[in-house]
Design an enzyme around this catalytic site. Structure first.
Site, PDB file in Angstrom:
ATOM      1  N   SER A 153      36.079   5.621  48.019  1.00 42.96           N
ATOM      2  CA  SER A 153      35.840   4.179  48.059  1.00 42.96           C
ATOM      3  C   SER A 153      36.868   3.459  48.939  1.00 42.96           C
ATOM      4  O   SER A 153      37.979   3.957  49.161  1.00 42.96           O
ATOM      5  CB  SER A 153      35.910   3.628  46.634  1.00 42.96           C
ATOM      6  OG  SER A 153      37.186   3.894  46.098  1.00 42.96           O
ATOM      7  N   GLU A 165      37.058   8.179  55.366  1.00 37.96           N
ATOM      8  CA  GLU A 165      35.589   8.109  55.334  1.00 37.96           C
ATOM      9  C   GLU A 165      35.226   7.319  54.086  1.00 37.96           C
ATOM     10  O   GLU A 165      35.294   7.848  52.974  1.00 37.96           O
ATOM     11  CB  GLU A 165      34.992   9.511  55.286  1.00 37.96           C
ATOM     12  CG  GLU A 165      35.313  10.385  56.493  1.00 37.96           C
ATOM     13  CD  GLU A 165      34.607   9.939  57.756  1.00 37.96           C
ATOM     14  OE1 GLU A 165      33.684   9.108  57.680  1.00 37.96           O
ATOM     15  OE2 GLU A 165      35.001  10.414  58.837  1.00 37.96           O
ATOM     16  N   CYS A 208      26.968   7.868  50.702  1.00 41.69           N
ATOM     17  CA  CYS A 208      27.649   6.782  51.436  1.00 41.69           C
ATOM     18  C   CYS A 208      26.730   6.183  52.501  1.00 41.69           C
ATOM     19  O   CYS A 208      26.879   5.022  52.858  1.00 41.69           O
ATOM     20  CB  CYS A 208      28.928   7.303  52.058  1.00 41.69           C
ATOM     21  SG  CYS A 208      28.662   8.833  52.947  1.00 41.69           S
TER      22      CYS A 208
HETATM   23  P1  NAP Z   1      36.811   7.218  44.571  1.00 35.67           P
HETATM   24  O1  NAP Z   1      36.802   6.665  43.216  1.00 35.67           O
HETATM   25  O2  NAP Z   1      37.439   6.449  45.658  1.00 35.67           O
HETATM   26  O3  NAP Z   1      37.521   8.670  44.436  1.00 35.67           O
HETATM   27  C1  NAP Z   1      37.623   9.530  45.533  1.00 35.67           C
HETATM   28  C2  NAP Z   1      38.789  10.476  45.336  1.00 35.67           C
HETATM   29  O4  NAP Z   1      40.015   9.726  45.351  1.00 35.67           O
HETATM   30  C3  NAP Z   1      38.783  11.236  44.006  1.00 35.67           C
HETATM   31  O5  NAP Z   1      39.238  12.543  44.222  1.00 35.67           O
HETATM   32  C4  NAP Z   1      39.773  10.443  43.166  1.00 35.67           C
HETATM   33  O6  NAP Z   1      40.369  11.192  42.135  1.00 35.67           O
HETATM   34  C5  NAP Z   1      40.802  10.078  44.221  1.00 35.67           C
HETATM   35  N1  NAP Z   1      41.667   8.942  43.866  1.00 35.67           N
HETATM   36  C6  NAP Z   1      41.401   7.912  43.019  1.00 35.67           C
HETATM   37  N2  NAP Z   1      42.447   7.057  42.982  1.00 35.67           N
HETATM   38  C7  NAP Z   1      43.396   7.554  43.811  1.00 35.67           C
HETATM   39  C8  NAP Z   1      44.683   7.121  44.213  1.00 35.67           C
HETATM   40  N3  NAP Z   1      45.229   6.003  43.732  1.00 35.67           N
HETATM   41  N4  NAP Z   1      45.375   7.860  45.098  1.00 35.67           N
HETATM   42  C9  NAP Z   1      44.837   8.999  45.614  1.00 35.67           C
HETATM   43  N5  NAP Z   1      43.614   9.466  45.274  1.00 35.67           N
HETATM   44  C10 NAP Z   1      42.897   8.751  44.392  1.00 35.67           C
HETATM   45  O7  NAP Z   1      35.332   7.559  45.073  1.00 35.67           O
HETATM   46  P2  NAP Z   1      34.109   8.226  44.300  1.00 35.67           P
HETATM   47  O8  NAP Z   1      33.627   7.309  43.233  1.00 35.67           O
HETATM   48  O9  NAP Z   1      34.425   9.634  43.930  1.00 35.67           O
HETATM   49  O10 NAP Z   1      33.019   8.289  45.487  1.00 35.67           O
HETATM   50  C11 NAP Z   1      32.224   7.216  45.830  1.00 35.67           C
HETATM   51  C12 NAP Z   1      32.717   6.517  47.073  1.00 35.67           C
HETATM   52  O11 NAP Z   1      32.911   7.447  48.119  1.00 35.67           O
HETATM   53  C13 NAP Z   1      31.689   5.522  47.601  1.00 35.67           C
HETATM   54  O12 NAP Z   1      32.336   4.343  47.987  1.00 35.67           O
HETATM   55  C14 NAP Z   1      31.102   6.242  48.815  1.00 35.67           C
HETATM   56  O13 NAP Z   1      30.556   5.403  49.787  1.00 35.67           O
HETATM   57  C15 NAP Z   1      32.291   6.973  49.317  1.00 35.67           C
HETATM   58  N6  NAP Z   1      31.863   8.094  50.170  1.00 35.67           N
HETATM   59  C16 NAP Z   1      32.033   7.996  51.524  1.00 35.67           C
HETATM   60  C17 NAP Z   1      31.595   9.028  52.352  1.00 35.67           C
HETATM   61  C18 NAP Z   1      31.770   8.978  53.853  1.00 35.67           C
HETATM   62  O14 NAP Z   1      31.648  10.020  54.481  1.00 35.67           O
HETATM   63  N7  NAP Z   1      32.044   7.833  54.443  1.00 35.67           N
HETATM   64  C19 NAP Z   1      30.981  10.137  51.782  1.00 35.67           C
HETATM   65  C20 NAP Z   1      30.823  10.194  50.410  1.00 35.67           C
HETATM   66  C21 NAP Z   1      31.267   9.166  49.603  1.00 35.67           C
HETATM   67  P3  NAP Z   1      39.804  11.080  40.619  1.00 35.67           P
HETATM   68  O15 NAP Z   1      38.420  11.602  40.671  1.00 35.67           O
HETATM   69  O16 NAP Z   1      40.736  11.923  39.856  1.00 35.67           O
HETATM   70  O17 NAP Z   1      39.859   9.627  40.249  1.00 35.67           O
END
Ligand code: NAP
Length: 470
Positions: free
Chosen positions: A226, A245, A279
């Site tokens: 995110s 990303e 995404c």
């Molecule tokens: P997220 O909540 O941002 O988590 C992504 C990763 O970051 C997880 O491994 C999470 O660990 C970790 N994380 C969380 N807080 C952190 C911090 N403070 N410091 C370092 N790492 C941290 O995303 P999500 O809910 O898994 O995925 C959905 C998002 O990903 C959507 O916004 C989507 O658009 C985006 N996405 C983008 C792409 C692209 O290629 N542009 C592809 C796929 C998804 P935990 O799980 O332990 O919290």
């Protein structure tokens, strides 16, 4: 499962339950890493990076090829595990596994792209007697942090180019979906990767992820997730290279001369694959007023036919969302839009973590469902009067990952390609299209840097110049 620290399988008393979003059963547990585990991962990765630096290109190719072959041999087992940990349908899971094989295969070839160039030193007076070149060196340690939605292939898009470029990697998978990533780490080790070159560390992003990115030893942080977390990482991580990303609310424009059957067929897939948790999911459909009724009726017919249910059932088109909380968030977003005047063409229906496919018509730019990333099985419809109007609506977003346009007019298509602010423009295709070798990434809040094997390999190297005084 155990986590992997510098090639060693490590367990801890404190565990994270991995839950199947379909039936809430516990599929497995993984250890919750502590401070000392993060320190171990980092110091082992330092040693691993030194070892990788001396690993010849042909050996890296062999490891990546073997990894691809083993994933192919275990494809159905991995697809089933993926389906269970993410809740994606078995058909979606099989597609992800085959893309992951492709990603490793491309990276194996990508080892040969790590090249340099000569530099014309005689271009400036006084340097006639100099000669030289630059080469690309491994960056060192790559920290890869991945989201829940494509655990296998999105991790592969970081791990495979990092290895191709000669780096060591610490992978921190999403806590909701760490199982396939541990399997990938295991397969890499079985394929001959130096043990200290890979860690798959499981634990909370706030603690483990943050501690990894704040440490000065990693040179690269490659993050998919995110915007909010991406921003936190860049603020906290200090001087390093970031590949980000992030999210999107991808638009698709449909002009009166479009092949409507094609557009409807593609949008009914692109808006609802993985329950919209992609995404580059189709979110904002911007359709010319003159064909709006026709388009909407056809889309409704097509989306109504999508079967919702057990992800492991071969006939299921739409599975559950990752958690009930996420389904409730998306339901709220829809209800807010309805209160502001949007029309639901299908009833807003939620059962636990299942949100049934939705089409929201008469959506305007003031509504959150237009502005924010919905990340749910829904498509919004907004009308436009002409191409300029459509481009303006498409650009009314903080995001800019990918966009699409359906038209048979090449000039209109290319005008959209020039004027829409996004990292990829798909003509007569949905923004959800991604080929693993294409440059991929976003503008605006959708990110920084590009993936795709060639681009990622370049990003994960450092240029070193050599100058010879003749
Ligand atoms: P997220 O909540 O941002 O988590 C992504 C990763 O970051 C997880 O491994 C999470 O660990 C970790 N994380 C969380 N807080 C952190 C911090 N403070 N410091 C370092 N790492 C941290 O995303 P999500 O809910 O898994 O995925 C959905 C998002 O990903 C959507 O916004 C989507 O658009 C985006 N996405 C983008 C792409 C692209 O290629 N542009 C592809 C796929 C998804 P935990 O799980 O332990 O919290």
């Amino acid at each position: 499962m155990k986590m992997i620290l510098g090639g060693k399988f490590v367990d801890r008393k404190s565990k994270i339950n991995v839950i199947n979003p379909y039936d809430n059963s516990v599929i497995d547990t993984v250890p919750s890493a502590d401070e000392s585990d993060v320190e171990d991962a980092l110091s082992l990765a330092e040693e691993g990076a030194r070892e990788m630096r001396h690993l010849p290109a042909h050996a890296r190719t062999t490891i990546l090829r073997k990894t691809a072959e083993t994933i192919r041999a275990r494809a159905e087992e991995l697809a089933t595990l993926l389906s269970r940990e993410v809740g994606k349908t078995i058909l979606e899971a099989r597609t992800e596994v085959s893309r992951c094989i492709n990603t490793f295969t491309l990276a194996a070839e990508g080892v040969h792209w790590v090249t340099g160039e000569t530099v014309p030193f005689d271009a400036a007076p006084g340097s006639e007697n100099k000669m030289g070149f630059y080469m690309r060196c491994p960056a060192g340690i790559v920290v890869a942090i991945t989201p829940f939605n494509f655990p296998l292939n999105l991790a592969a898009h970081k791990v495979a180019p990092a290895i191709a470029a000669g780096n060591s990697v610490i992978l921190k998978p999403a806590s909701l979906t760490p199982l396939c990533d541990i399997q990938m780490g295991k397969i890499l080790l079985e394929s001959g990767l130096p043990r200290k070159a890979i860690s798959v560390i499981t634990g909370s992003g706030e603690k483990v992820g943050m501690r990894l990115v704040k440490d000065p030893r990693p040179r690269i942080v490659s993050f998919t997730g995110s915007v909010e977390v991406g921003q936190k990482i860049m603020l906290a991580g200090g001087l390093k290279k970031y590949i980000m990303e992030l999210g999107s609310n991808s638009p698709v424009i449909i002009l009166p001369d479009a092949d409507l059957d094609l557009a409807v067929k593609k949008i009914s897939v692109g808006g609802y694959t993985l329950a919209g948790q992609v995404c580059i999911s189709v979110q904002r459909v911007i359709v010319h007023q003159s064909i709006r009724k026709d388009f909407t009726a056809r889309l409704l017919e097509s989306v109504s036919a999508l079967t919702v249910g057990d992800p492991l059932d071969e006939k299921t088109c739409v599975g559950p969302m990752i958690t009930e909380a996420e389904a409730k968030r998306a339901e709220r977003l829809c209800n807010e839009a309805l209160a502001q005047g949007a029309k639901a063409l299908l009833p807003v229906k939620r059962e636990g973590s299942f949100l049934y496919p939705l089409i929201l018509d008469e959506v305007t730019p003031e509504m959150e469902v237009f502005c924010q990333e919905a990340f749910a099985p829904l498509v919004t419809i907004s009308a436009c009067q002409n191409l300029e109007d459509a481009i303006q609506l498409a650009n009314m977003s903080r995001y800019g990952l990918q966009a699409g346009i359906f038209t048979s007019n090449i000039s209109a298509a290319l005008k959209a390609a020039k004027e829409i602010d996004a990292g990829g423009i798909m003509i007569n295709e949905i923004p959800t299209y991604r080929l693993d070798l294409m440059p991929y990434g976003g503008m605006k809040d959708s990110g920084v840097g590009r993936e795709g094997l060639k681009q990622a390999i370049e990003e994960m190297t450092e240029i070193k110049l050599v100058c010879i005084n003749l």
